[in-house]
Design an enzyme around this catalytic site. Structure first.
Site, PDB file in Angstrom:
ATOM      1  N   HIS A   1       0.864  -1.125   0.042  1.00 34.46           N
ATOM      2  CA  HIS A   1       0.133  -0.081  -0.101  1.00 34.46           C
ATOM      3  C   HIS A   1       0.737   1.243   0.082  1.00 34.46           C
ATOM      4  O   HIS A   1       0.523   2.205  -0.710  1.00 34.46           O
ATOM      5  CB  HIS A   1      -0.731   0.189   1.277  1.00 34.46           C
ATOM      6  CG  HIS A   1      -2.061  -0.816   1.120  1.00 34.46           C
ATOM      7  ND1 HIS A   1      -2.876  -1.115   2.243  1.00 34.46           N
ATOM      8  CD2 HIS A   1      -2.646  -1.401   0.098  1.00 34.46           C
ATOM      9  CE1 HIS A   1      -3.742  -1.980   1.904  1.00 34.46           C
ATOM     10  NE2 HIS A   1      -3.930  -2.120   0.595  1.00 34.46           N
TER      11      HIS A   1
ATOM     12  N   CYS B   1      -4.591  -5.537 -17.559  1.00 34.10           N
ATOM     13  CA  CYS B   1      -4.693  -4.176 -16.313  1.00 34.10           C
ATOM     14  C   CYS B   1      -3.912  -4.328 -15.319  1.00 34.10           C
ATOM     15  O   CYS B   1      -4.091  -3.681 -14.110  1.00 34.10           O
ATOM     16  CB  CYS B   1      -6.338  -4.385 -15.818  1.00 34.10           C
ATOM     17  SG  CYS B   1      -6.729  -5.862 -15.248  1.00 34.10           S
TER      18      CYS B   1
HETATM   19  C1  PEP Z   1      -3.639  -7.847 -11.084  1.00 37.00           C
HETATM   20  O1  PEP Z   1      -3.574  -9.018 -10.322  1.00 37.00           O
HETATM   21  O2  PEP Z   1      -2.752  -7.697 -11.891  1.00 37.00           O
HETATM   22  C2  PEP Z   1      -4.669  -6.974 -11.015  1.00 37.00           C
HETATM   23  C3  PEP Z   1      -5.021  -5.886 -11.805  1.00 37.00           C
HETATM   24  O3  PEP Z   1      -5.476  -6.901  -9.993  1.00 37.00           O
HETATM   25  P1  PEP Z   1      -4.997  -6.692  -8.398  1.00 37.00           P
HETATM   26  O4  PEP Z   1      -3.673  -5.695  -8.337  1.00 37.00           O
HETATM   27  O5  PEP Z   1      -6.032  -5.810  -7.768  1.00 37.00           O
HETATM   28  O6  PEP Z   1      -4.753  -7.929  -7.922  1.00 37.00           O
END
Ligand code: PEP
Ligand code: MG
Length: 584
Positions: free
Chosen positions: A189, A499
């Site tokens: 975080h 993403c």
């Molecule tokens: C990921 O795991 O790449 C993602 C986009 O989700 P998070 O970072 O929320 O796990």
């Protein structure tokens, strides 16, 4: 005078800061026990209640920070949730039954919670104990009236063991020049927040307090991952001459929302990873076309209690209305069982492998059904897609679809207007990669979650700085996994949106393009540099580059090959100094 000394560190937020060391006080306020008589105990309970109310008020103020340009975090919602839960009640009971001062009760109760969580083998659970520590410190500061700003923070380098999210937000306002912590990984975080605040930060520096003093001069090199203690005048002058590395230097901020193209006219899409409707305008002005990842669990943090169907409906309508025609991909709750109030005391032995995300939604669909109903309702006349997190195979898709169908049927039967959102699956586990074609035949699109994919594929905790060297985004296994996901999606004729953090880092973007990516979803701050890079390179060059790296055997070799190519051919397309950093 002490000699200059260089100590390697993990660079988690790019930039350079030079200043005097300030050890963060107040993170570990000492508490001693005072025994009280019954009258004093009553007064102590009132004193605690006043501090509790002030803490809640203060957190509400921070959590409702409505400046879209300020990195606001739902983390404070978690703190509020802790304060408003049985945690505060237990402290009150302890004061009452043991007849002790509030500080001692806070220490006893929070230590109990922290011990429970520290004993868990999975280090990613550390974040949770930080939250409890943080909440305890809020209370202690209110009790001791020491919540005032520390004026020495401005222009200094903050040194702390752990940095809680709220502390980093508080100190960022006081403008330190850099941060050094012992613990924390790239995705913790505090690192994410430091990047959002543009604050240079390194982690993994152990026991600094033992051999430096407050006021000593230090250079924090968040580009190369190093700290330089007691730097000579010459070294300081060298670093000062480098100036502040500017992420956006030479980068044209696009206000053009039309489909972007590489220099050989291959279309691509840039989307934003956003949880707040008011943040979309900035992302759109930078070139985002829609939201590629809305982490719906941000609602759980912000609202304290689990939001009702109507509250969620409102939130989804607001984000979809803010985005408009380009739409928003809303990921269903990607949380562990401990996040739902009724199971607040559930302790997972290994949370990232535990009952979370789609597993939790299917094991006890109560909250999932409410979320699906609100999503179906919000999708009426709005462009909303649903994304299922942590899918490990087709079975979870089938079961989720059955639930969606049941809720759809029920809503129609009740005469409620609903939309028909597209359904997507997060591909972030090795089993999802291996069954990607089967999954792709069951959904409308895939989302490639590279943060977790690297973690699960390489069996390396993404939150643990001690294994940061093993978190290798360019590991040949990761490259092959991504390639196979694009192949599967192409065969099934559905799109893939990337993403994870990989999509927002220029070093990896040409690789993703060459592997088949056309949709990139990222944090707003990354958009200008990625847009500039993609419009300046060509698909054939990226494919050739990928062909080259696919014959290499290690992440180090791949990194070297990419760096050499970028420096030779595309150096003007990268932010200044960017190619000096390490990327694996
Ligand atoms: C990921 O795991 O790449 C993602 C986009 O989700 P998070 O970072 O929320 O796990
Ligand atoms: Mg993930």
């Amino acid at each position: 005078m002490n000699r200059e000394q260089r100590i390697p560190a993990l660079a988690v937020s790019r930039g350079i800061g030079i200043g005097q060391i300030v050890f963060l006080r107040g993170e570990n306020i000492r508490s001693v026990r005072f025994d009280l008589n019954s009258e004093e105990t009553e007064a102590e309970l009132l004193r605690f209640k006043a501090a509790l109310d002030k803490s809640i008020l203060r957190l509400h103020e921070i959590a409702s920070n409505d400046d879209p340009n300020e990195p606001v975090s739902g983390i404070f919602g978690v703190h509020l949730l802790i304060l408003e839960s049985s945690f505060a009640e237990k402290i009150q009971t302890f004061i009452h039954e043991e007849r002790v001062n509030a500080e001692w009760a806070i220490r006893m109760i929070s230590d109990h919670y922290i011990k429970q969580q520290e004993s868990v083998s999975d280090i990613s659970f550390r974040d949770k104990y930080l939250d409890i520590k943080d909440v305890a410190n809020h209370l202690l500061k209110e009790l001791n009236g020491s919540h005032a700003a520390d004026p020495t923070v401005s222009g200094s380098v903050i040194v702390a063991r752990d940095l809680s999210p709220s502390t980093i937000i508080e100190i960022a306002k006081k403008k330190p020049v850099a941060i050094i912590t012992e613990l924390g990984g790239w995705t913790s975080h505090s690192s994410i927040l430091a990047r959002e605040f543009d604050l240079p930060m390194v982690s993994g520096v152990r026991n600094l307090e033992q051999f430096v003093s407050a006021g000593d001069c230090v250079i924090v090199d968040g580009v190369n991952g190093e700290i330089i203690l007691n730097p000579s005048d010459k070294t300081v002058a060298e670093f000062e001459a480098l100036g502040k590395p500017d992420k956006h230097s030479g980068i044209h901020i696009s206000h053009n929302n039309e489909a972007a193209k590489t220099n050989d006219a291959t279309h691509f899409l840039i989307r934003a990873n956003i949880d707040k409707p008011e943040s979309y305008e900035t992302a759109k002005n930078m070139g985002a076309q829609g939201i590629g990842l809305y982490r719906s669990e941000s609602l759980l943090r912000q609202s304290g209690p689990i939001p009702t169907e109507d509250q969620q409906f409102e939130a989804y309508c607001q984000i979809a209305d803010a985005v408009g025609e380009h739409g928003v991909k809303i990921r269903t709750f990607d949380v562990g069982v401990e996040r739902f109030g009724s199971d607040a005391h559930w302790v997972e032995r290994n949370p990232s492998l535990g009952l979370r995300a789609i597993r939790l939604s299917l094991a006890d669909p109560t909250h999932f059904r409410i979320q699906i109903r609100s999503l179906l309702r919000a999708a009426f006349g709005r462009n909303i897609d649903i994304v299922l997190p942590m899918i490990s195979g087709v079975g979870e898709i089938t079961r989720s679809k059955a639930i969606i169908e049941e809720e759809r049927f029920d809503l129609i039967k009740s005469g409620i207007d609903i939309g028909k959102p597209k359904l997507g699956a997060m591909i972030e586990t090795p089993s999802a990669v291996l069954t990607a074609f089967d999954i792709a035949t069951q959904v409308d699109f895939l989302c490639l979650g590279t943060n977790d994919l690297v973690q699960y594929l390489l069996a390396v905790d993404r939150d643990n700085d001690a294994v940061a060297d093993w978190y290798q985004t360019l590991h040949p296994a990761v490259i092959r996994a991504i390639a196979s996901v694009f192949d599967a999606a192409q065969k099934a004729d559905i799109p893939v949106s990337v993403c994870g953090e990989m999509a927002g880092s220029p070093f990896y973007v040409p690789v993703l393009l060459g592997l088949g990516a056309r949709e990139f979803s990222m944090n707003t701050t990354s958009i200008p540099q990625v847009l500039q890079l993609l419009t300046g390179i060509s698909l054939p060059d990226s494919i050739a580059l990928v062909t080259n790296i696919q014959s290499l055997l290690t992440a180090e070799e791949i990194e070297g090959c990419l760096r050499e190519y970028y420096l030779k051919n595309w150096s003007a397309l990268f932010p200044l100094d960017f190619l000096n950093s390490r990327f694996r």
